[in-house]
Structures are given as structure tokens and as C-alpha cells.
Design an enzyme around this catalytic site. Structure first.
Site, PDB file in Angstrom:
ATOM      1  N   VAL A  13      19.606 -23.018  -0.058  1.00  0.00           N
ATOM      2  CA  VAL A  13      20.010 -22.099   1.007  1.00  0.00           C
ATOM      3  C   VAL A  13      21.259 -22.608   1.723  1.00  0.00           C
ATOM      4  O   VAL A  13      21.910 -21.875   2.452  1.00  0.00           O
ATOM      5  CB  VAL A  13      18.856 -21.882   2.011  1.00  0.00           C
ATOM      6  N   SER A  14      21.603 -23.866   1.488  1.00  0.00           N
ATOM      7  CA  SER A  14      22.732 -24.505   2.163  1.00  0.00           C
ATOM      8  C   SER A  14      23.980 -24.479   1.286  1.00  0.00           C
ATOM      9  O   SER A  14      24.012 -25.095   0.225  1.00  0.00           O
ATOM     10  CB  SER A  14      22.375 -25.966   2.490  1.00  0.00           C
ATOM     11  N   PRO A  15      25.057 -23.792   1.736  1.00  0.00           N
ATOM     12  CA  PRO A  15      26.292 -23.779   0.940  1.00  0.00           C
ATOM     13  C   PRO A  15      26.969 -25.140   0.899  1.00  0.00           C
ATOM     14  O   PRO A  15      27.587 -25.508  -0.110  1.00  0.00           O
ATOM     15  CB  PRO A  15      27.162 -22.741   1.657  1.00  0.00           C
ATOM     16  N   SER A  17      25.410 -27.909   0.786  1.00  0.00           N
ATOM     17  CA  SER A  17      24.672 -28.662  -0.227  1.00  0.00           C
ATOM     18  C   SER A  17      25.238 -28.387  -1.618  1.00  0.00           C
ATOM     19  O   SER A  17      25.335 -29.284  -2.458  1.00  0.00           O
ATOM     20  CB  SER A  17      23.179 -28.295  -0.199  1.00  0.00           C
TER      21      SER A  17
END
Length: 218
Positions: A13-15, A17
Site C-alpha cells: 500500500v506504500s508507494p 516502499s
């Protein structure tokens, strides 16, 4: 000289990341490191630390939109982001997807890298709802898993073994001091060193005695 263990705790869900993931995937073939992927649950980390999504602050959301676009171009990662994506993130949970990825880590670890990448592409490039079972199956097949194996993995996400593994990995990230993602942990002389975000990899390279070469192409 032995390789330096570098752990990457991430959530699809983390860009940021995704950006950190792709850069480290490239550098694992350049630096003398053992890169270990550690799928964890960002929602659990945020709750445990009292952190809030940065985009909840309007001015920060405005900056993040520009920042992610700049970094995506710089690192050549196909993140497609708009203002609407911040609300989309808040309205969807990545828990099922991260359990699916965890199930792959437990049973088909050679697919962990391509599967994680396909989940990011699905969520951030194609704007698909990765919480839907049919989309999880589609992502798995694009990563090279057979439909039969993908179906078994989907069934595994509700098992205690997978749930506990994801919980344990998330708790391990918290013990290292993580408060968001990506959380990169380098192990030197028996000591863990935490780096938060995808823009601290130059500092990581300095600490582990490796050369930073900029945005190495994939």
C-alpha cells in the site's frame, strides 16, 4: 568477507516502499549484501506507534504528490499517483494482500519478489482493488504462479499460520523501531541499524561500506 544482511520491511500500500524495493533489488546485484524481503502490515505499525498517514495533512499531501512523481521518474518505477489516490488508500486495507504475500513467502519464496512487484503494479499503476480475491489471483498468475497454486495461497490467508507470521514480522519491525514503511534494517557487527524511507539508501550504502551509484536502471 561475508555479506551484510539488509532486511526490507514493506507493505504494497506504500508507494515509497515500492521505490525502495526496486532500488534495493537492483543494488543486491552490485553491493555485497544479502537482501531479505520482510512483508509486514503498515496498518499495524501505524496503530501501534500512533502514526497517521502523512497525506492527512493537506499541505503535506500536496508535497507528497509531487515528491512521489519526481522519485518515480528518477528511479524509473511506474508509480501512477493522483490526488484521488490518497482517499483510495485510506478506504482500502492491504491486510489480505499482505497475508497473500506472506503465504507465498512461507511456501513459494522464489516468487516473493515478482509477486510483490505485481501487487504494487496492480495497486499503483493499474489502480486495481487488491483486496478483492479475484484480483489477488490475477496478480499471482501475472507473477508466474499457476491458477491452482494461486487458489491454494488464497485459501491460506485465513489460516492461523499465515496470520501469525504476518503479525510476528510486523512486531519485529516495531522492535527495530519502525514507525512507517519502508523500514530498512542493516545488520553490522551484530547490531541492527534502521533507515526509514526510500531516500536514505545513500546513507545505508555509506554505513555498509558500499558505493552509491545513483538510480541504477533495472
Amino acid at each position: 568477507m561475508g555479506r551484510t544482511l539488509v532486511e526490507l520491511f514493506y507493505d504494497v500500500v506504500s508507494p515509497y516502499s515500492w521505490l525502495g524495493f526496486e532500488v534495493l533489488c537492483r543494488y543486491q546485484h552490485i553491493w555485497n549484501i544479502e537482501l531479505r524481503f520482510r512483508p509486514a502490515f503498515l496498518g499495524g505499525i501505524m496503530q501501534a506507534t500512533g502514526n497517521k498517514p502523512p497525506a492527512m495533512l493537506p499541505k503535506r499531501a500536496e508535497y507528497l504528490l509531487k515528491d512521489i512523481k519526481r522519485m518515480a521518474k528518477y528511479y524509473q518505477v511506474p508509480v501512477q499517483i493522483s490526488e484521488d489516490d490518497f482517499q483510495r488508500i485510506l478506504g482500502k486495507s492491504s491486510l489480505g494482500a499482505m497475508r497473500f504475500i506472506t503465504a507465498v513467502d512461507q511456501t513459494q519464496p522464489r516468487y516473493l519478489e515478482p509477486l510483490s512487484r505485481e501487487f504494487w503494479i496492480s495497486f499503483w499503476s493499474q489502480h486495481e482493488d487488491i483486496s478483492l480475491p479475484e484480483n489477488m489471483l490475477s496478480v499471482a498468475q501475472r507473477a508466474g504462479l499457476s491458477s491452482e497454486v494461486a487458489q491454494r495461497l488464497l485459501e491460506m490467508i485465513s489460516t492461523p499460520a499465515v496470520k501469525n507470521r504476518l503479525k510476528e514480522t510486523t512486531e519485529e519491525a516495531l522492535k527495530y523501531g519502525a514507525f512507517g514503511m519502508p523500514a530498512v534494517v542493516a545488520h553490522l557487527n551484530g547490531e541492527p541499524h534502521l533507515f526509514f524511507g526510500s531516500d536514505r539508501l545513500e546513507l545505508l550504502s555509506s554505513m555498509i561500506g558500499e558505493k552509491w551509484l545513483g538510480p541504477v536502471p533495472s
